[in-house]
Scaffold this active site. Structure first.
Site, PDB file in Angstrom:
ATOM      1  N   LYS A  32     -12.382  28.006 -52.627  1.00 19.18           N
ATOM      2  CA  LYS A  32     -13.804  27.970 -52.426  1.00 19.18           C
ATOM      3  C   LYS A  32     -14.162  28.384 -51.010  1.00 19.18           C
ATOM      4  CE  LYS A  32     -13.782  23.784 -55.225  1.00 19.18           C
ATOM      5  NZ  LYS A  32     -13.891  22.320 -55.153  1.00 19.18           N
ATOM      6  N   GLY A  33     -13.161  28.407 -50.130  1.00 18.66           N
ATOM      7  CA  GLY A  33     -13.414  28.564 -48.697  1.00 18.66           C
ATOM      8  C   GLY A  33     -14.176  29.821 -48.302  1.00 18.66           C
ATOM      9  N   GLU A  73     -11.145  36.521 -47.493  1.00 20.02           N
ATOM     10  CA  GLU A  73     -10.545  35.196 -47.267  1.00 20.02           C
ATOM     11  C   GLU A  73     -11.266  34.484 -46.132  1.00 20.02           C
ATOM     12  OE1 GLU A  73      -8.891  32.726 -48.020  1.00 20.02           O
ATOM     13  OE2 GLU A  73      -6.831  33.091 -48.607  1.00 20.02           O
ATOM     14  N   ASP A  74     -11.227  33.161 -46.165  1.00 22.17           N
ATOM     15  CA  ASP A  74     -11.845  32.392 -45.099  1.00 22.17           C
ATOM     16  C   ASP A  74     -10.978  32.368 -43.839  1.00 22.17           C
ATOM     17  OD1 ASP A  74      -9.878  30.847 -46.323  1.00 22.17           O
ATOM     18  OD2 ASP A  74     -11.103  29.037 -46.506  1.00 22.17           O
ATOM     19  N   ASP A 118      -3.779  31.048 -41.785  1.00 19.82           N
ATOM     20  CA  ASP A 118      -3.128  30.057 -40.924  1.00 19.82           C
ATOM     21  C   ASP A 118      -1.643  30.436 -40.842  1.00 19.82           C
ATOM     22  OD1 ASP A 118      -2.621  27.727 -39.543  1.00 19.82           O
ATOM     23  OD2 ASP A 118      -2.944  26.384 -41.217  1.00 19.82           O
ATOM     24  N   LYS A 128      -5.851  32.381 -37.347  1.00 15.12           N
ATOM     25  CA  LYS A 128      -5.137  31.469 -36.437  1.00 15.12           C
ATOM     26  C   LYS A 128      -3.760  32.075 -36.196  1.00 15.12           C
ATOM     27  CE  LYS A 128      -6.499  26.996 -38.199  1.00 15.12           C
ATOM     28  NZ  LYS A 128      -5.908  25.731 -38.691  1.00 15.12           N
ATOM     29  N   PHE A 166      -7.772  22.485 -36.391  1.00 14.92           N
ATOM     30  CA  PHE A 166      -8.287  22.361 -37.751  1.00 14.92           C
ATOM     31  C   PHE A 166      -9.802  22.505 -37.719  1.00 14.92           C
ATOM     32  CE2 PHE A 166      -9.490  20.695 -41.802  1.00 14.92           C
ATOM     33  CZ  PHE A 166      -8.504  21.223 -42.621  1.00 14.92           C
ATOM     34  N   VAL A 167     -10.294  23.530 -38.399  1.00 21.42           N
ATOM     35  CA  VAL A 167     -11.732  23.820 -38.357  1.00 21.42           C
ATOM     36  C   VAL A 167     -12.377  23.616 -39.727  1.00 21.42           C
ATOM     37  CG1 VAL A 167     -11.607  25.414 -36.404  1.00 21.42           C
ATOM     38  CG2 VAL A 167     -11.307  26.305 -38.719  1.00 21.42           C
ATOM     39  N   ASP A 190     -13.303  23.396 -45.589  1.00 17.88           N
ATOM     40  CA  ASP A 190     -13.457  21.973 -45.863  1.00 17.88           C
ATOM     41  C   ASP A 190     -12.335  21.133 -45.269  1.00 17.88           C
ATOM     42  OD1 ASP A 190     -11.349  22.804 -47.688  1.00 17.88           O
ATOM     43  OD2 ASP A 190     -11.639  20.857 -48.654  1.00 17.88           O
ATOM     44  N   ARG A 212     -18.201  21.825 -46.077  1.00 21.98           N
ATOM     45  CA  ARG A 212     -18.312  23.262 -46.407  1.00 21.98           C
ATOM     46  C   ARG A 212     -19.692  23.818 -46.089  1.00 21.98           C
ATOM     47  NH1 ARG A 212     -13.779  24.832 -49.373  1.00 21.98           N
ATOM     48  NH2 ARG A 212     -12.939  23.314 -50.823  1.00 21.98           N
TER      49      ARG A 212
HETATM   50  P1  IMP Z   1      -2.020  29.432 -44.976  1.00 23.96           P
HETATM   51  O1  IMP Z   1      -1.235  29.650 -46.246  1.00 23.96           O
HETATM   52  O2  IMP Z   1      -1.316  28.456 -44.071  1.00 23.96           O
HETATM   53  O3  IMP Z   1      -2.389  30.694 -44.269  1.00 23.96           O
HETATM   54  O4  IMP Z   1      -3.313  28.633 -45.382  1.00 23.96           O
HETATM   55  C1  IMP Z   1      -4.457  29.231 -45.827  1.00 23.96           C
HETATM   56  C2  IMP Z   1      -5.364  28.209 -46.459  1.00 23.96           C
HETATM   57  O5  IMP Z   1      -5.248  26.903 -45.864  1.00 23.96           O
HETATM   58  C3  IMP Z   1      -6.794  28.647 -46.232  1.00 23.96           C
HETATM   59  O6  IMP Z   1      -7.256  29.495 -47.261  1.00 23.96           O
HETATM   60  C4  IMP Z   1      -7.526  27.316 -46.172  1.00 23.96           C
HETATM   61  O7  IMP Z   1      -7.865  26.913 -47.472  1.00 23.96           O
HETATM   62  C5  IMP Z   1      -6.511  26.340 -45.608  1.00 23.96           C
HETATM   63  N1  IMP Z   1      -6.658  26.157 -44.150  1.00 23.96           N
HETATM   64  C6  IMP Z   1      -5.847  26.571 -43.177  1.00 23.96           C
HETATM   65  N2  IMP Z   1      -6.295  26.220 -41.953  1.00 23.96           N
HETATM   66  C7  IMP Z   1      -7.460  25.558 -42.185  1.00 23.96           C
HETATM   67  C8  IMP Z   1      -8.437  24.950 -41.307  1.00 23.96           C
HETATM   68  O8  IMP Z   1      -8.342  24.954 -40.066  1.00 23.96           O
HETATM   69  N3  IMP Z   1      -9.488  24.371 -41.924  1.00 23.96           N
HETATM   70  C9  IMP Z   1      -9.667  24.351 -43.270  1.00 23.96           C
HETATM   71  N4  IMP Z   1      -8.785  24.917 -44.110  1.00 23.96           N
HETATM   72  C10 IMP Z   1      -7.691  25.517 -43.570  1.00 23.96           C
END
Ligand code: IMP
Length: 187
Positions: free
Chosen positions: A42-43, A98-99, A102, A130, A151-152, A158, A164
């Protein structure tokens, strides 16, 4: 809700201005292609809607919803598709929206999955990067903002399904983050 925010990183104005810049770049790149936006729920919802409006191009939109397998607050890299696309993307010019990236594990999995469906072209537009948290190198064609490894929440992002609807992106206070951990699906 606001008192749970340590610091506003990106206010609504900064997000809007950057979204318009990204839209101008994307519009130039896709001037001759049939664009299909794929939003990752949903992000990415807020960003996708604002980006689509700023693009002012003929385009289609479709959505996927994913979740990370396994325990722990960190992404495991094994992604479960909760909702798949309604559209066959074979031969299409697809832009994944994508939102946040990370570790990069979620996006890497998603892109492998989408490439296997034979799109003509597959690119990625991510609002927040990030870079410091990266574990997997991952394709990103359009990046809104580089942000610190915090963490944002807000503007679609969310913590435990809250925050959100904040119109900005802000750092969540550690006290809130450590009070409860969001439930992780265990399959
Ligand atoms: P990744 O697989 O570690 O890149 O994680 C990606 C997903 O983790 C994103 O699509 C978000 O849903 C969630 N996520 C990662 N960092 C944050 C954050 O700082 N705030 C909220 N959701 C996050």
């Amino acid at each position: 809700m606001i008192d749970h925010i340590e610091q506003v990183l990106l206010d609504a104005d900064a997000i809007r201005r950057r979204t318009e810049e990204l839209a101008a770049e994307i519009r130039a790149d896709y001037a001759h292609d049939d664009l299909m936006l794929v939003g990752v729920l949903k992000g990415a919802l807020m960003f996708l809607v604002d980006l689509a409006r700023a693009l002012a191009l003929p385009l289609e939109m479709d959505f996927m919803a994913t979740t990370s397998y396994g325990p722990g607050a960190e992404s495991s890299g094994v992604v479960r598709i909760l909702k798949d696309l309604d559209t066959n993307i074979e031969g299409r010019h697809v832009l994944v929206v994508e939102d946040i990236v990370d570790t990069g594990l979620t996006l890497r999995y998603l892109l492998e999955n989408l490439w296997s469906r034979g799109p003509a072209d597959l690119r990625v537009c991510v609002l927040l990067n990030k870079r410091k948290a990266r574990k997997a190198s991952v394709q990103m064609d359009y990046v809104g903002f580089e942000i610190p490894d915090e963490f944002v929440v807000g503007y679609g992002l969310d913590f435990g399904e809250n925050y959100r609807n904040l119109p900005f992106v802000g750092v969540l206070k550690e006290a809130i983050y450590h009070r409860v951990r969001p439930a992780q699906p265990l399959d």
